[in-house]
Design a protein around this motif. Structure first.
Motif, PDB file in Angstrom:
ATOM      1  N   LEU A   3       0.931  -1.092   0.161  1.00  0.00           N
ATOM      2  CA  LEU A   3      -0.089   0.055   0.214  1.00  0.00           C
ATOM      3  C   LEU A   3       0.958   1.251  -0.147  1.00  0.00           C
ATOM      4  CD1 LEU A   3      -2.386  -1.845   0.687  1.00  0.00           C
ATOM      5  CD2 LEU A   3      -3.066  -0.115   2.373  1.00  0.00           C
ATOM      6  N   GLU A   4       0.867   1.988  -1.008  1.00  0.00           N
ATOM      7  CA  GLU A   4       1.433   3.234  -1.111  1.00  0.00           C
ATOM      8  C   GLU A   4       0.607   4.249  -1.041  1.00  0.00           C
ATOM      9  OE1 GLU A   4       3.403   3.115  -4.725  1.00  0.00           O
ATOM     10  OE2 GLU A   4       4.440   1.268  -4.519  1.00  0.00           O
ATOM     11  N   SER A   5       1.148   5.446   0.156  1.00  0.00           N
ATOM     12  CA  SER A   5       0.050   6.414   0.381  1.00  0.00           C
ATOM     13  C   SER A   5       0.771   7.823  -0.419  1.00  0.00           C
ATOM     14  CB  SER A   5      -0.391   6.492   1.753  1.00  0.00           C
ATOM     15  OG  SER A   5      -1.162   7.386   1.913  1.00  0.00           O
ATOM     16  N   ASP A   6       0.214   8.614  -0.592  1.00  0.00           N
ATOM     17  CA  ASP A   6       0.690   9.895  -1.023  1.00  0.00           C
ATOM     18  C   ASP A   6      -0.636  10.921  -0.721  1.00  0.00           C
ATOM     19  OD1 ASP A   6       2.283  11.983  -2.061  1.00  0.00           O
ATOM     20  OD2 ASP A   6       1.561  11.617  -4.287  1.00  0.00           O
ATOM     21  N   LEU A   7      -0.396  11.901  -0.158  1.00  0.00           N
ATOM     22  CA  LEU A   7      -1.036  13.106   0.183  1.00  0.00           C
ATOM     23  C   LEU A   7      -2.704  12.608   0.238  1.00  0.00           C
ATOM     24  CD1 LEU A   7       0.200  15.340  -2.341  1.00  0.00           C
ATOM     25  CD2 LEU A   7       0.774  15.262   0.008  1.00  0.00           C
ATOM     26  N   GLY A   8      -3.146  11.371   0.882  1.00  0.00           N
ATOM     27  CA  GLY A   8      -4.398  10.850   1.322  1.00  0.00           C
ATOM     28  C   GLY A   8      -4.726  10.403   0.225  1.00  0.00           C
ATOM     29  N   ARG A   9      -4.123  10.005  -0.611  1.00  0.00           N
ATOM     30  CA  ARG A   9      -4.502   9.015  -1.831  1.00  0.00           C
ATOM     31  C   ARG A   9      -3.735   7.721  -1.557  1.00  0.00           C
ATOM     32  NH1 ARG A   9      -2.313  12.042  -6.583  1.00  0.00           N
ATOM     33  NH2 ARG A   9      -0.972  13.003  -4.677  1.00  0.00           N
TER      34      ARG A   9
END
Length: 199
Positions: A3-9
Motif C-alpha cells: 500500500l503506497e500512500s501519497d497526500l491522502g491518496r
C-alpha cells in the motif's frame, strides 16, 4: 510496497490487500467510517444492522491491510476507527487473475456507488440549495488519447484533488466550513472498442 500512500491518496496493488477490501461488508464499513470521521465497532454495527463482533472482525481485517486505523479516543473503553486515505486507485500489479478479479470488483462497486449517489441526489435536488444543481451531475467527454496523455490526465486529476483532501481532513469537522458537504468524485476512464471503421 503493498500500500503506497501519497497526500491522502492510496495506490493499492497488493493482491491480498485488494482481496481484503473487495468484500461488500468491508466496503460498507470503510464508507461509513469515512463519512463519520471516526466510529467504534459498536456504532458501526448498529448503523449497519450487524453484530458488534462481526463489525470488529472486519475492521481488524481492514486495519491489517492499512485501510483503517485506531483513532484517538477520549477514554480507553472502546477505541474508534478512522480511515487512512480518502482516495484510492486499484492496480493488479502482479497481473494475476485473482488480483484483476479484485480490481474489477472494486471498480464496478465504486461506479455503482457513484450512480446510486447521483440518483439519490436527483431525488432530493428540489429540496436542496439550487446553486448546487448547477455543478452536480455527470460531465462526459469522448477523447482520443495516447496512453501517455491518459497518464498525464490522471496525474493532473490527483494534483487537483490532493490539496482539497489536506485542507479538510476526515474526522476534523472544525476544518470544514459550515456549508461544506461530502461530495463523491469518481473518475472513470475506459478505453472503448474501435468502431468497424476503426474510429
Amino acid at each position: 510496497m503493498p500500500l503506497e500512500s501519497d497526500l491522502g491518496r492510496r495506490v493499492v496493488s497488493d493482491p491480498l490487500a485488494l482481496r481484503a477490501l473487495a468484500h461488500p461488508l468491508r466496503l460498507k464499513l470503510c464508507a461509513l467510517v469515512g463519512r463519520e470521521g471516526s466510529l467504534t465497532a459498536a456504532d458501526a454495527a448498529r448503523q449497519l444492522g450487524i453484530s458488534q463482533a462481526l463489525a470488529s472482525h472486519h475492521l481488524r481485517q481492514l486495519a491489517k491491510y492499512g485501510f483503517v486505523e485506531h483513532a484517538d479516543a477520549g477514554d480507553n473503553r472502546e477505541r474508534p476507527w478512522r480511515i487512512t486515505a480518502v482516495s484510492h486507485r486499484f492496480q493488479a500489479a502482479d497481473g494475476s487473475a485473482e488480483a484483476w478479479e479484485s480490481v474489477e470488483l472494486l471498480d464496478r462497486y465504486f461506479v455503482e456507488q457513484a450512480a446510486a449517489q447521483l440518483a439519490d441526489w436527483q431525488q432530493r435536488r428540489a429540496d436542496e440549495d439550487p446553486r448546487w444543481a448547477e455543478h452536480v451531475g455527470v460531465s462526459q467527454s469522448l477523447l482520443y488519447l495516447t496512453l501517455e496523455e491518459l497518464v498525464e490526465l490522471k496525474q493532473r486529476w490527483d494534483e487537483i484533488v490532493a490539496p482539497l483532501v489536506h485542507r479538510r481532513p476526515l474526522g476534523d469537522a472544525r476544518k470544514r466550513p459550515v456549508d461544506a458537504v461530502p461530495v463523491n468524485l469518481t473518475l472513470v476512464a475506459a478505453p472503448l472498442r474501435p468502431t468497424p471503421s476503426g474510429g
